[in-house]
Design an enzyme around this catalytic site. Structure first.
Site, PDB file in Angstrom:
ATOM      1  N   HIS A 153       0.838  -1.205   0.000  1.00 22.03           N
ATOM      2  CA  HIS A 153       0.000   0.000   0.000  1.00 22.03           C
ATOM      3  C   HIS A 153       0.874   1.256   0.000  1.00 22.03           C
ATOM      4  O   HIS A 153       0.588   2.229  -0.698  1.00 22.03           O
ATOM      5  CB  HIS A 153      -0.876   0.062   1.253  1.00 22.03           C
ATOM      6  CG  HIS A 153      -1.874  -1.054   1.390  1.00 22.03           C
ATOM      7  ND1 HIS A 153      -1.717  -2.075   2.296  1.00 22.03           N
ATOM      8  CD2 HIS A 153      -3.039  -1.291   0.747  1.00 22.03           C
ATOM      9  CE1 HIS A 153      -2.751  -2.897   2.222  1.00 22.03           C
ATOM     10  NE2 HIS A 153      -3.565  -2.457   1.273  1.00 22.03           N
ATOM     11  N   ARG A 207      -4.199 -10.359   3.670  1.00 23.63           N
ATOM     12  CA  ARG A 207      -4.686 -11.710   3.968  1.00 23.63           C
ATOM     13  C   ARG A 207      -3.551 -12.686   4.302  1.00 23.63           C
ATOM     14  O   ARG A 207      -3.827 -13.785   4.789  1.00 23.63           O
ATOM     15  CB  ARG A 207      -5.528 -12.256   2.809  1.00 23.63           C
ATOM     16  CG  ARG A 207      -6.865 -11.524   2.665  1.00 23.63           C
ATOM     17  CD  ARG A 207      -7.771 -12.170   1.634  1.00 23.63           C
ATOM     18  NE  ARG A 207      -9.135 -11.677   1.721  1.00 23.63           N
ATOM     19  CZ  ARG A 207      -9.673 -10.759   0.902  1.00 23.63           C
ATOM     20  NH1 ARG A 207      -8.955 -10.241  -0.073  1.00 23.63           N
ATOM     21  NH2 ARG A 207     -10.924 -10.361   1.055  1.00 23.63           N
TER      22      ARG A 207
HETATM   23  P1  AMP Z   1      -6.550  -3.459  -0.515  1.00 26.61           P
HETATM   24  O1  AMP Z   1      -6.358  -2.750   0.782  1.00 26.61           O
HETATM   25  O2  AMP Z   1      -6.174  -4.894  -0.484  1.00 26.61           O
HETATM   26  O3  AMP Z   1      -7.902  -3.178  -1.136  1.00 26.61           O
HETATM   27  O4  AMP Z   1      -5.510  -2.785  -1.512  1.00 26.61           O
HETATM   28  C1  AMP Z   1      -5.513  -1.407  -1.770  1.00 26.61           C
HETATM   29  C2  AMP Z   1      -4.664  -1.134  -2.975  1.00 26.61           C
HETATM   30  O5  AMP Z   1      -3.328  -1.572  -2.726  1.00 26.61           O
HETATM   31  C3  AMP Z   1      -5.153  -1.891  -4.233  1.00 26.61           C
HETATM   32  O6  AMP Z   1      -5.022  -1.047  -5.364  1.00 26.61           O
HETATM   33  C4  AMP Z   1      -4.208  -3.052  -4.289  1.00 26.61           C
HETATM   34  O7  AMP Z   1      -4.029  -3.551  -5.607  1.00 26.61           O
HETATM   35  C5  AMP Z   1      -2.931  -2.428  -3.779  1.00 26.61           C
HETATM   36  N1  AMP Z   1      -2.028  -3.462  -3.268  1.00 26.61           N
HETATM   37  C6  AMP Z   1      -2.309  -4.415  -2.332  1.00 26.61           C
HETATM   38  N2  AMP Z   1      -1.253  -5.233  -2.164  1.00 26.61           N
HETATM   39  C7  AMP Z   1      -0.296  -4.808  -3.020  1.00 26.61           C
HETATM   40  C8  AMP Z   1       1.037  -5.242  -3.321  1.00 26.61           C
HETATM   41  N3  AMP Z   1       1.596  -6.296  -2.722  1.00 26.61           N
HETATM   42  N4  AMP Z   1       1.730  -4.561  -4.263  1.00 26.61           N
HETATM   43  C9  AMP Z   1       1.187  -3.496  -4.891  1.00 26.61           C
HETATM   44  N5  AMP Z   1      -0.057  -3.027  -4.642  1.00 26.61           N
HETATM   45  C10 AMP Z   1      -0.787  -3.678  -3.724  1.00 26.61           C
END
Ligand code: AMP
Length: 278
Positions: free
Chosen positions: A34, A184
C-alpha cells in the site's frame, strides 16, 4: 495529516488541498504494497488522500468480511510517517445509507476469473470506487498491479463514466521469497506461509517457458497447474493466461499477456499475477 470521517468533513478538507490530488483507495491493514502507492502518489501529486474502508459490498456472503484484519491506529501512524495529507475513514453507514439502491457495474471485463468465483465482487468495487471518486474528485488514482482484474475493471469504468482521472498502476510489492504482500497473508500459519510461495513459483515457471519460446496458452496454464499441484498445502481455483485488458483467455500468447491465478492455501484464498514481457 488530517483525518476525516463524514462526507461534510471530507468536502471541507478537500477544498483546501492544493492540486494535483492523488487518491489511494485501501481497505487498511496497510503494508509496504500500500505504502508504495502512497509514495508514488507523493512524487507527482501536491496532495495525497488515502481512504480506508473495508467495503462490505465487495465481500460475498461466505467471505471474510468479519475476519478481515483491521488496525486503524497503526495505519494512521504509518500514513502520517510517509507524508500523507488527508485520510478518509468513512463508515458503512456513510457509504451505504439506509435504502441504498444505486449500483455501478461493468458488463464484460468483470465477468471472468475473479468475477466468476466472486459473484458481485466487482459490482461492489466499481460502486465504492465511484463513490470515492465522486467524493474526493482526485486528478489521479493509484491501484496495485497485484489486483490485475481490478485494474482492468476500474480503467473500463473510468473511461465509460468519463471521469477526468488518470489511473496509475503500481507494480506488485513482494516479500523476499516472492509472495505478493497482502493483508490476507496474516491468515497463514508457518507451514502455509511457506507453501504460499507456490503462486510466485508457478508464475515464474510459466514465464521461463514463455521466455524459452513456448507460445501456447494451454501449455503455460498447464505449467502453472502442475506447479501448484506439487504443493500439498495448495489447491488452485483457477489459473489463467489472458489478455490483460479484456481478461479473455488466449491460445497464442504474445508480450503483455497476463498470467494470473487464485489459489487456496488452507482456507486462505490468495491471488497473484505476472505480465509476460520480452
Ligand atoms: P486493498 O487494501 O487490499 O484493497 O488494496 C488497496 C490497494 O493496494 C489496491 O489497489 C491493491 O491492488 C494495492 N495493493 C495491495 N497489495 C499490493 C502489493 N503487494 N503490491 C502493490 N499493490 C498492492
Amino acid at each position: 495529516m488530517i483525518t476525516v470521517v463524514s462526507l461534510q468533513e471530507l468536502w471541507e478538507a478537500r477544498q483546501d488541498l492544493p492540486g494535483p490530488v492523488g487518491l489511494i483507495p485501501t481497505m487498511g491493514y496497510l503494508h509496504e504494497g500500500h505504502l508504495i502507492l502512497v509514495r508514488q502518489a507523493l512524487e507527482t501529486c501536491a496532495s495525497v488522500v488515502v481512504s480506508i474502508f473495508v467495503n462490505p459490498t465487495q465481500f460475498g456472503p461466505a467471505e471474510d468480511l468479519e475476519a478481515y484484519p483491521r488496525d486503524i491506529e497503526r495505519d494512521l501512524s504509518v500514513l502520517k510517517s510517509v507524508g500523507t495529507h488527508l485520510v478518509w475513514l468513512p463508515t458503512p453507514e456513510i457509504m451505504y445509507p439506509a435504502n441504498f439502491q444505486t449500483w455501478v457495474d461493468t458488463t464484460d471485463v468483470s465477468q471472468p476469473l475473479e468475477g466468476s468465483y466472486r459473484p458481485g465482487h466487482f459490482r461492489g468495487v466499481t460502486t465504492v470506487v465511484t463513490k470515492l471518486f465522486n467524493a474526493v474528485r482526485p486528478d489521479r488514482a493509484y491501484f496495485g498491479q497485484k489486483d490485475a482484474q481490478q485494474v482492468a475493471v476500474v480503467r473500463q469504468m473510468t473511461r465509460d463514466l468519463s471521469y477526468p482521472i488518470e489511473i496509475e498502476v503500481v507494480p506488485t510489492v513482494r516479500e523476499s521469497d516472492g509472495l505478493a504482500m497482502s493483508s490476507r497473508n496474516t491468515y497463514l500459519d508457518e507451514a502455509q506461509r511457506e507453501a504460499a510461495t507456490v503462486l510466485y513459483r508457478a508464475l515464474r515457471e510459466a514465464e521461463s517457458a514463455y521466455l524459452q519460446g513456448e507460445r501456447r496458452g494451454d501449455a503455460l496454464r498447464r505449467i502453472m497447474q502442475d506447479t501448484i499441484k506439487a504443493e500439498p498445502l495448495a489447491s488452485a481455483q483457477y489459473v489463467s493466461c489472458a489478455d490483460r485488458n479484456t481478461l479473455h483467455e488466449i491460445d497464442l500468447v504474445t508480450d503483455g499477456a497476463l498470467l494470473s491465478m487464485a489459489v487456496y492455501v488452507g482456507k486462505t484464498r490468495l491471488i497473484d499475477n505476472w505480465i509476460l514481457k520480452p
